[in-house]
Write a protein that holds these residues in place. Structure first.
Motif, PDB file in Angstrom:
ATOM      1  N   GLN A   1       0.562 -37.713   1.559  1.00 30.88           N
ATOM      2  CA  GLN A   1       0.521 -36.467   0.793  1.00 30.88           C
ATOM      3  C   GLN A   1      -0.912 -36.104   0.402  1.00 30.88           C
ATOM      4  O   GLN A   1      -1.298 -34.939   0.401  1.00 30.88           O
ATOM      5  N   VAL A   2      -1.710 -37.129   0.063  1.00 29.90           N
ATOM      6  CA  VAL A   2      -3.105 -36.886  -0.309  1.00 29.90           C
ATOM      7  C   VAL A   2      -3.876 -36.295   0.864  1.00 29.90           C
ATOM      8  O   VAL A   2      -4.614 -35.311   0.713  1.00 29.90           O
ATOM      9  N   ILE A   3      -3.727 -36.869   2.051  1.00 27.12           N
ATOM     10  CA  ILE A   3      -4.437 -36.358   3.235  1.00 27.12           C
ATOM     11  C   ILE A   3      -4.019 -34.919   3.523  1.00 27.12           C
ATOM     12  O   ILE A   3      -4.857 -34.063   3.830  1.00 27.12           O
ATOM     13  N   ALA A   4      -2.718 -34.659   3.437  1.00 25.39           N
ATOM     14  CA  ALA A   4      -2.234 -33.303   3.677  1.00 25.39           C
ATOM     15  C   ALA A   4      -2.822 -32.326   2.661  1.00 25.39           C
ATOM     16  O   ALA A   4      -3.223 -31.204   3.005  1.00 25.39           O
ATOM     17  N   GLN A   5      -2.884 -32.750   1.405  1.00 25.35           N
ATOM     18  CA  GLN A   5      -3.451 -31.906   0.354  1.00 25.35           C
ATOM     19  C   GLN A   5      -4.931 -31.646   0.592  1.00 25.35           C
ATOM     20  O   GLN A   5      -5.414 -30.521   0.433  1.00 25.35           O
ATOM     21  N   VAL A   6      -5.660 -32.684   0.993  1.00 32.15           N
ATOM     22  CA  VAL A   6      -7.082 -32.524   1.288  1.00 32.15           C
ATOM     23  C   VAL A   6      -7.279 -31.556   2.452  1.00 32.15           C
ATOM     24  O   VAL A   6      -8.147 -30.671   2.411  1.00 32.15           O
ATOM     25  N   GLY A   7      -6.473 -31.697   3.492  1.00 31.24           N
ATOM     26  CA  GLY A   7      -6.598 -30.826   4.649  1.00 31.24           C
ATOM     27  C   GLY A   7      -6.364 -29.371   4.322  1.00 31.24           C
ATOM     28  O   GLY A   7      -7.102 -28.488   4.770  1.00 31.24           O
ATOM     29  N   THR A   8      -5.359 -29.119   3.511  1.00 27.82           N
ATOM     30  CA  THR A   8      -5.007 -27.744   3.170  1.00 27.82           C
ATOM     31  C   THR A   8      -5.935 -27.173   2.107  1.00 27.82           C
ATOM     32  O   THR A   8      -6.510 -26.085   2.276  1.00 27.82           O
ATOM     33  N   ASP A   9      -6.101 -27.898   0.996  1.00 30.39           N
ATOM     34  CA  ASP A   9      -6.823 -27.361  -0.160  1.00 30.39           C
ATOM     35  C   ASP A   9      -8.337 -27.493  -0.043  1.00 30.39           C
ATOM     36  O   ASP A   9      -9.078 -26.585  -0.429  1.00 30.39           O
ATOM     37  N   GLU A  10      -8.807 -28.620   0.472  1.00 30.36           N
ATOM     38  CA  GLU A  10     -10.244 -28.857   0.537  1.00 30.36           C
ATOM     39  C   GLU A  10     -10.869 -28.289   1.817  1.00 30.36           C
ATOM     40  O   GLU A  10     -11.987 -27.785   1.791  1.00 30.36           O
ATOM     41  N   LEU A  11     -10.154 -28.417   2.933  1.00 31.09           N
ATOM     42  CA  LEU A  11     -10.734 -28.049   4.223  1.00 31.09           C
ATOM     43  C   LEU A  11     -10.188 -26.738   4.778  1.00 31.09           C
ATOM     44  O   LEU A  11     -10.742 -26.197   5.734  1.00 31.09           O
ATOM     45  N   GLY A  12      -9.103 -26.225   4.211  1.00 23.99           N
ATOM     46  CA  GLY A  12      -8.524 -24.975   4.690  1.00 23.99           C
ATOM     47  C   GLY A  12      -7.987 -25.061   6.103  1.00 23.99           C
ATOM     48  O   GLY A  12      -7.964 -24.065   6.845  1.00 23.99           O
ATOM     49  N   ALA A  13      -7.511 -26.229   6.499  1.00 25.47           N
ATOM     50  CA  ALA A  13      -7.033 -26.439   7.865  1.00 25.47           C
ATOM     51  C   ALA A  13      -5.608 -25.913   8.045  1.00 25.47           C
ATOM     52  O   ALA A  13      -4.731 -26.207   7.235  1.00 25.47           O
ATOM     53  N   GLY A  14      -5.407 -25.183   9.122  1.00 25.81           N
ATOM     54  CA  GLY A  14      -4.068 -24.714   9.459  1.00 25.81           C
ATOM     55  C   GLY A  14      -3.421 -25.528  10.552  1.00 25.81           C
ATOM     56  O   GLY A  14      -2.226 -25.389  10.814  1.00 25.81           O
ATOM     57  N   SER A  15      -4.223 -26.380  11.216  1.00 24.94           N
ATOM     58  CA  SER A  15      -3.696 -27.247  12.262  1.00 24.94           C
ATOM     59  C   SER A  15      -4.444 -28.571  12.228  1.00 24.94           C
ATOM     60  O   SER A  15      -5.590 -28.651  11.770  1.00 24.94           O
ATOM     61  N   ALA A  16      -3.793 -29.625  12.704  1.00 25.13           N
ATOM     62  CA  ALA A  16      -4.387 -30.955  12.650  1.00 25.13           C
ATOM     63  C   ALA A  16      -3.849 -31.825  13.763  1.00 25.13           C
ATOM     64  O   ALA A  16      -2.692 -31.686  14.185  1.00 25.13           O
ATOM     65  N   ALA A  17      -4.693 -32.714  14.255  1.00 23.63           N
ATOM     66  CA  ALA A  17      -4.274 -33.756  15.184  1.00 23.63           C
ATOM     67  C   ALA A  17      -4.482 -35.103  14.498  1.00 23.63           C
ATOM     68  O   ALA A  17      -5.353 -35.247  13.635  1.00 23.63           O
ATOM     69  N   ALA A  18      -3.696 -36.083  14.896  1.00 19.19           N
ATOM     70  CA  ALA A  18      -3.819 -37.424  14.312  1.00 19.19           C
ATOM     71  C   ALA A  18      -4.025 -38.451  15.414  1.00 19.19           C
ATOM     72  O   ALA A  18      -3.318 -38.444  16.425  1.00 19.19           O
ATOM     73  N   MET A  19      -5.012 -39.308  15.232  1.00 25.39           N
ATOM     74  CA  MET A  19      -5.203 -40.495  16.065  1.00 25.39           C
ATOM     75  C   MET A  19      -4.961 -41.707  15.180  1.00 25.39           C
ATOM     76  O   MET A  19      -5.553 -41.809  14.109  1.00 25.39           O
ATOM     77  N   TYR A  20      -4.119 -42.625  15.627  1.00 26.58           N
ATOM     78  CA  TYR A  20      -3.760 -43.733  14.749  1.00 26.58           C
ATOM     79  C   TYR A  20      -3.644 -45.044  15.509  1.00 26.58           C
ATOM     80  O   TYR A  20      -3.226 -45.082  16.667  1.00 26.58           O
ATOM     81  N   VAL A  21      -4.056 -46.118  14.838  1.00 29.07           N
ATOM     82  CA  VAL A  21      -3.932 -47.441  15.415  1.00 29.07           C
ATOM     83  C   VAL A  21      -2.456 -47.751  15.625  1.00 29.07           C
ATOM     84  O   VAL A  21      -1.600 -47.449  14.783  1.00 29.07           O
ATOM     85  N   ASN A  22      -2.151 -48.352  16.757  1.00 26.81           N
ATOM     86  CA  ASN A  22      -0.763 -48.544  17.164  1.00 26.81           C
ATOM     87  C   ASN A  22      -0.162 -49.775  16.487  1.00 26.81           C
ATOM     88  O   ASN A  22       0.052 -50.815  17.101  1.00 26.81           O
TER      89      ASN A  22
END
Length: 408
Positions: A161-182
């Motif tokens: 939830q924190v990352i999503a909030q940062v993306g929307t509120d802090e960065l104004g991002a409307g789209s995102a990709a995720a790379m994650y350790v398997n």
């Protein structure tokens, strides 16, 4: 290794070299319940993908013992370190060695991919308490653990939830990709972020640890030109990911990393100032945060890093619970953890740890309030209230931009 004289000299030398195991037993004269031996172990990644952050976490987990030895509480302390190598099978083997040596409780392991397997295969069946200072996967909450598995950091159900909030509120991002350790950590945190993000998630790309190149993974993640990219991983892999990114894919887009990549040495290793990268991580916001930070720097000559305060608190509450139990028993530690950590009782923090030991030994009600948080365990062994930081990389390391308070 047993010595009252060379304990710190051995510890500091081992920390520099990457120790495999460290056991200690020392005592003192003071009051507080007689010279019973308190046994507790530490299980951390001293080698492997998480070594650069695992060693400071290990040091923080050992710090309460050094302080209590100096305080001459009247108790003796027996502790040992195991190396998970940031690998589940190595972690299981190291955990089995600690259990076979008779340790009733363990600070660790670190990563969720290791912690979940060690908990299921070693701690739970052997009735040993595991208190991870940095395993954040939501899977830990729902383990069928008979109440033997605890942790002092928050669940990634909150960090997503924190990352999503940062993306929307802090960065104004409307789209995102995720790379994650398997592994469990990467997959679970990606799921939580994707569920919470208000915009479009254009790609979810898994990667294996410590590969020679991540070019194809980056190409897949960035194919749809997302406004931001979330990278969930560990430092050894992160170095190569960012080297590849800045060499071939740098568009200036915002990148958000998570706690596993909060390494002040990362920009230097990558060869970039990483000004387009910010991160989220649980932070130290407990009443004893300043005392812990000063103590850590005084003891080890460096600033504490990510999850170090959580490790200090994990060891501290395990020691207090052991004293309350009156024996080196996993069941006893389990049954007394909430009694010494949650309200009610007289509050004691890191600065008063020796006083807390004496109070518990005298049968008094104690409420340990820690360096990382107030350290109140819920019914699942999770923290009830935590604080996250938003950080960025600087020429000097890592700098906190702001904090976000969360109630679980």
């Amino acid at each position: 290794m047993e010595s009252n004289i060379t304990r710190r000299r051995v510890l500091k030398g081992s920390a520099a070299a990457g120790l495999v195991g460290l056991a200690g037993c020392t005592g003192g004269g003071g009051g507080g319940g007689g010279a019973r031996t308190i046994s507790h172990a530490v299980l951390m990644p001293e080698t492997g993908d998480l070594a650069s952050v695992g060693r400071p976490i290990r040091d923080a987990a050992l710090l309460p013992f050094l302080q209590l030895e100096d305080a001459e509480t009247g108790f003796e302390f027996d502790y040992q370190v195991g190396d998970t190598q940031t690998d589940p099978q190595a972690g299981i083997s190291a955990a089995e060695s600690l259990v076979n040596a008779g340790y009733p409780s363990v600070t660790g392991p670190a990563s969720s991919g290791v912690n979940v397997q060690v908990s299921r295969q070693v701690f739970i069946p052997n009735e040993v308490v595991g208190i991870s200072p940095s395993s954040t996967s939501p899977t830990v909450t729902t383990l069928d653990d008979n109440d033997f598995i605890f942790r002092t950091p928050p669940s990634d159900a909150l960090q997503g939830q924190v990352i999503a909030q940062v993306g929307t509120d802090e960065l104004g991002a409307g789209s995102a990709a995720a790379m994650y350790v398997n592994n469990d950590y990467g997959q679970a945190l990606t799921d939580e972020f994707s569920a919470a993000f208000a915009g479009d998630v254009t790609a979810e790309v898994a990667f294996e640890k410590e590969q020679p190149s991540y070019t194809s993974r980056l190409e897949e993640a960035l194919a749809d030109d997302p406004d931001m990219m979330v990278i969930i991983g560990y430092p050894a892999s992160g170095i190569q990911i960012f080297r590849d990114y800045y060499a071939e894919f740098d568009t200036g887009a915002d990148i958000v990393v998570t706690d596993g990549l909060k390494d002040p040495n990362l920009p230097g290793e990558v060869g970039s100032d990483m000004t387009n990268v910010i991160g989220t991580a649980p932070t130290a916001a407990g009443p004893g945060a300043d005392f812990f930070s000063d103590s850590f720097e005084s003891e080890y000559g460096s600033e504490p890093g990510v999850f170090t305060s959580q490790a200090y608190d994990a060891t501290s509450v395990a020691v207090l619970a052991n004293i309350a139990a009156g024996e080196n028993s996993g069941v006893g530690v389990r049954d007394n953890l909430r009694a010494v950590a949650n309200p009610d009782g007289t509050e004691y923090g890191p600065a008063e740890l020796a006083d807390a030991v004496a109070a518990v030994a005298a049968g008094e009600a104690v409420n340990y309030v820690g360096a990382s948080s107030s350290v109140d365990f819920d019914d699942n062994g999770d923290m009830q209230a935590v604080t996250y930081e938003i950080f960025n990389f600087t020429a000097d390391g890592v700098e906190t931009q702001s904090t976000i308070d969360f109630g679980a």
